[in-house]
Design an enzyme around this catalytic site. Sequence first.
Site, mmCIF file in Angstrom:
data_model
loop_
_atom_site.group_PDB
_atom_site.id
_atom_site.type_symbol
_atom_site.label_atom_id
_atom_site.label_comp_id
_atom_site.label_asym_id
_atom_site.label_seq_id
_atom_site.Cartn_x
_atom_site.Cartn_y
_atom_site.Cartn_z
ATOM 1 N N GLU A 97 0.833 -1.195 0.000
ATOM 2 C CA GLU A 97 0.000 0.000 0.000
ATOM 3 C C GLU A 97 0.872 1.250 0.000
ATOM 4 O O GLU A 97 2.004 1.230 0.494
ATOM 5 C CB GLU A 97 -0.916 0.014 1.229
ATOM 6 C CG GLU A 97 -1.861 -1.173 1.294
ATOM 7 C CD GLU A 97 -2.831 -1.109 2.474
ATOM 8 O OE1 GLU A 97 -2.909 -0.040 3.127
ATOM 9 O OE2 GLU A 97 -3.511 -2.118 2.730
ATOM 10 N N CYS A 110 3.503 8.499 1.167
ATOM 11 C CA CYS A 110 4.075 7.536 2.100
ATOM 12 C C CYS A 110 4.199 6.217 1.368
ATOM 13 O O CYS A 110 3.193 5.661 0.900
ATOM 14 C CB CYS A 110 3.161 7.410 3.320
ATOM 15 S SG CYS A 110 3.673 6.151 4.516
ATOM 16 N N CYS A 117 6.281 -7.025 7.133
ATOM 17 C CA CYS A 117 7.368 -6.495 7.954
ATOM 18 C C CYS A 117 7.757 -7.537 8.992
ATOM 19 O O CYS A 117 6.890 -8.193 9.577
ATOM 20 C CB CYS A 117 6.929 -5.208 8.650
ATOM 21 S SG CYS A 117 8.240 -4.418 9.622
ATOM 22 N N CYS A 121 6.174 -5.310 15.545
ATOM 23 C CA CYS A 121 5.589 -4.367 16.500
ATOM 24 C C CYS A 121 4.094 -4.667 16.596
ATOM 25 O O CYS A 121 3.369 -4.556 15.607
ATOM 26 C CB CYS A 121 5.819 -2.931 16.045
ATOM 27 S SG CYS A 121 7.570 -2.500 15.847
ATOM 28 N N CYS A 124 1.144 -2.364 15.247
ATOM 29 C CA CYS A 124 1.202 -1.972 13.840
ATOM 30 C C CYS A 124 0.602 -3.072 12.984
ATOM 31 O O CYS A 124 0.964 -4.246 13.112
ATOM 32 C CB CYS A 124 2.651 -1.720 13.430
ATOM 33 S SG CYS A 124 2.890 -1.436 11.666
ATOM 34 N N CYS A 339 -1.129 6.185 10.106
ATOM 35 C CA CYS A 339 0.117 5.582 10.574
ATOM 36 C C CYS A 339 -0.158 4.270 11.307
ATOM 37 O O CYS A 339 -0.993 4.205 12.209
ATOM 38 C CB CYS A 339 0.823 6.563 11.494
ATOM 39 S SG CYS A 339 2.407 5.995 12.123
#
Length: 370
Positions: A97, A110, A117, A121, A124, A339
């Site tokens: 994205e 962004c 990933c 975390c 996230c 975010c």
Amino acid sequence: MDDRGLTRYDLDRGAIIALLENVAPGQPRYRADQLWDGLHRRLLGPDELTDLPRALRAALTDHPAMALALEPDGEWVADAGDTRKWVWRLADGRRIESVLMHARHRSTVCVSTQAGCAMACGFCATGQAGFERHLRVGEIVEQVARAARASADAGRRLSHVVFMGMGEPLANYDATWAAVRSIHDGLGLSARHLTISTVGIVPGIRRLATEDLPVNLAVSLHAADDRLRNELVPVNRRYPLADLAAACRDYVRVTGRRLSLEWALIGGVNDRPGDAHQLAAFARPLGAHVNLIPLNPTPGYQVVGSAPAAVRSFRDRLRTMGVNVTVRRTRGGEIAAACGQLAGGPMPSSPPVLVHRRGGSRVAGSDLPH
């Protein structure tokens, strides 16, 4: 570099010259400059480059290396059209994205550097999804080119790029830096308008300090106590705060650039007075600017972001301790574009405002020419 599956924004100038020699031997050298400028500055496809001979345009259009890397899989808009999110399907079926955000004096995209990933975390959405693979240079740069084209179609100029989408940029260092170079040299954006974010990959920070382009560095800190940061940002177990602070200190000394620290405020977790004191103690010696981001909701993390009053209190407490701090405005939350919300898949509840499916129609304003 393995040249299988290369697409148009993987190619540097040398590769453009080799491609022309392959498809149409004997072309004058300036044809490479025309092709490079057409792809990067004018954001055109080879079939639109009318300054090239028709036969050369046709040969380039049919060549696999002139293909696009990203297939639009969905597009959503929010904030009265000022925020636009794309889901892109890669050639291997994976999804990434990117998000375009217009403000009064700037337009920022962004971009993602990985599919998924590995940093894990928990707050996230990308970290919850796990790691799939690194993106190639062309897959990163094309996100910027498409956002630049969409901005131009809206009468705007893309001015800033933040490497804060899916993935850890410094874990895919070579491709990320090659993309930075291409965005700067090819697409023509100022290095001072490019920001690389990291959760704290210390070797990558030290390597970044040696580069010759003055890009910005943002560290996703979220906790200034090792015990808490080990929970929130697991890579802290490998690169604890003392090592991270030393790398940041050397980065600021070598580059002369101001460091940014990102802090997602989580209710009752890292928004307490003691957390503010620890953050101030970390930030002040570095001369860092702190960005506070009220945690955005994700399906896999049930703890909520700090309430507005707690955000203001935390901000004011930092200011009284001499920390330069701002609260970042949340953009695109209703389309999971804020975010920490990018997950590389279709939106679960909101129908796309504009959508492209394979075999379907072109997405207005986002598609580069084929």
